[in-house]
Design a protein around this motif. Structure first.
Motif, mmCIF file in Angstrom:
data_model
loop_
_atom_site.group_PDB
_atom_site.id
_atom_site.type_symbol
_atom_site.label_atom_id
_atom_site.label_comp_id
_atom_site.label_asym_id
_atom_site.label_seq_id
_atom_site.Cartn_x
_atom_site.Cartn_y
_atom_site.Cartn_z
ATOM 1 N N LEU A 1 0.808 -1.210 0.000
ATOM 2 C CA LEU A 1 0.000 0.000 0.000
ATOM 3 C C LEU A 1 0.849 1.273 0.000
ATOM 4 C CD1 LEU A 1 -2.801 -1.120 2.480
ATOM 5 C CD2 LEU A 1 -2.880 -1.089 -0.012
ATOM 6 N N ALA A 2 2.113 1.161 -0.386
ATOM 7 C CA ALA A 2 2.958 2.346 -0.509
ATOM 8 C C ALA A 2 2.394 3.256 -1.591
ATOM 9 C CB ALA A 2 4.391 1.928 -0.858
ATOM 10 N N PRO A 3 2.361 4.583 -1.356
ATOM 11 C CA PRO A 3 1.727 5.501 -2.313
ATOM 12 C C PRO A 3 2.440 5.523 -3.660
ATOM 13 C CG PRO A 3 2.861 6.716 -0.575
ATOM 14 C CD PRO A 3 2.865 5.282 -0.166
ATOM 15 N N ILE A 4 1.663 5.867 -4.682
ATOM 16 C CA ILE A 4 2.128 5.849 -6.070
ATOM 17 C C ILE A 4 1.796 7.186 -6.727
ATOM 18 C CG2 ILE A 4 1.860 4.736 -8.334
ATOM 19 C CD1 ILE A 4 0.914 2.215 -6.860
ATOM 20 N N PHE A 5 2.690 7.646 -7.597
ATOM 21 C CA PHE A 5 2.384 8.743 -8.502
ATOM 22 C C PHE A 5 2.438 8.220 -9.924
ATOM 23 C CE2 PHE A 5 4.062 11.939 -11.491
ATOM 24 C CZ PHE A 5 2.984 12.815 -11.506
ATOM 25 N N VAL A 6 1.385 8.484 -10.706
ATOM 26 C CA VAL A 6 1.380 8.114 -12.115
ATOM 27 C C VAL A 6 1.090 9.341 -12.961
ATOM 28 C CG1 VAL A 6 0.673 5.728 -11.700
ATOM 29 C CG2 VAL A 6 -1.075 7.465 -12.127
ATOM 30 N N SER A 7 1.635 9.343 -14.161
ATOM 31 C CA SER A 7 1.287 10.347 -15.165
ATOM 32 C C SER A 7 0.242 9.725 -16.078
ATOM 33 C CB SER A 7 2.531 10.753 -15.957
ATOM 34 O OG SER A 7 3.515 11.326 -15.110
ATOM 35 N N HIS A 8 -0.945 10.351 -16.159
ATOM 36 C CA HIS A 8 -2.029 9.695 -16.895
ATOM 37 C C HIS A 8 -2.079 10.056 -18.369
ATOM 38 C CE1 HIS A 8 -4.144 13.353 -15.190
ATOM 39 N NE2 HIS A 8 -4.389 13.498 -16.473
#
Length: 274
Positions: free
Chosen positions: A13-20
């Motif tokens: 459950l470690a946070p994620i950043f994505v470019s959509h």
């Protein structure tokens, strides 16, 4: 889908950043970014009982959480092929959980808000079976990087509730500078900006990151407006103080639209992930 052996179970459950990216991403099935979202990101969602997404496309005067039971698919874009407007991500929300989180972090609630394309586009590729409840947290209208970092810090305990935090924006976002012919070469300024962001993130230089407007190379070119970078700061704030940042994906489309994805693992359980 089986859990990836490269992802420590305790970091599920470690946070994620994505470019959509562009709304056309779902139709451009040969791109590296499509392949990442469709074949690699799914492993990073395993273990989540619910997903809270902060998208660049929802801003409110104060932080607001969607508490709708059914998350409507919002087609908040114009001038694209009709087929894109026929796509629907039929996923449930989690009203009780979302309301509990809103109370916990001092956010407002909205029981009508659905998922904008910054939320449903990565999810329809990564989790087409729509078997994990998804709901959104708005950005703060006119909020600074520091404001969104502070908002992210309020989300740190969500892992104890089984909630995965995803920031969905863009590492670079300058629509006027895009190469609409999508040539093979990436603009140097976009690569330099991305490298600066990732290097400072991996070095834990949060103060420098928060001052990216004055310190990052080509900041104005990379982001004429702040909105698409603010979800990064929420994800960063939601990370453990001693996070280890891993680049999950990096590619550039349309000359300078960076499709970078990062994950912020806990230090003590991230040896396999680093």
């Amino acid at each position: 889908m089986p859990h990836s052996s490269n992802i420590p179970q305790t970091n599920a459950l470690a946070p994620i950043f994505v470019s959509h990216g562009s709304p056309m991403l779902v139709a451009r099935q040969s791109t590296p970014a499509f392949n990442f979202l469709h074949t690699e990101l799914p492993d990073h969602l395993d273990g989540a009982q619910a997903i809270l997404i902060v998208s660049a496309h929802w801003q409110a005067p104060v932080a607001t959480i969607s508490t709708a039971q059914h998350q409507e698919t919002i087609h908040d874009f114009y001038g694209f092929p009709d087929a894109l407007y026929q796509l629907h991500y039929d996923v449930a929300g989690a009203p009780d959980l979302a309301s509990t989180i809103a109370q916990k972090i001092g956010a407002k609630t909205d029981d009508q808000r659905g998922l904008d394309h910054g939320a449903w586009m990565p999810m329809i590729l990564a989790r087409p079976q729509a078997d994990i409840p998804v709901f959104q947290l708005s950005m703060i209208e006119n909020g600074s990087p520091a404001d969104h970092f502070a908002l992210g810090k309020k989300l740190r305990d969500l892992r104890e509730m089984g909630v995965l935090v995803i920031g969905s924006g863009a590492m670079t976002h300058n629509l006027r500078a895009l190469d609409r012919n999508d040539g093979p070469n990436a603009d140097a300024w976009a690569e330099e900006f991305c490298q600066w962001m990732v290097e400072n993130t991996k070095q834990h230089d949060v103060d420098t990151l928060l001052a990216y407007r004055s310190k990052a190379p080509h900041a104005r070119m990379a982001h004429p407006h702040d909105d698409h970078l603010m979800p990064f700061y929420v994800a960063l704030g939601a990370a453990d103080d001693h996070y280890v940042c891993k680049t999950l994906h990096h590619s550039i489309e349309f000359g300078n639209l960076a499709m970078t994805a990062l994950r912020f693992y806990d230090q003590e359980t991230s040896i396999k992930a680093a």
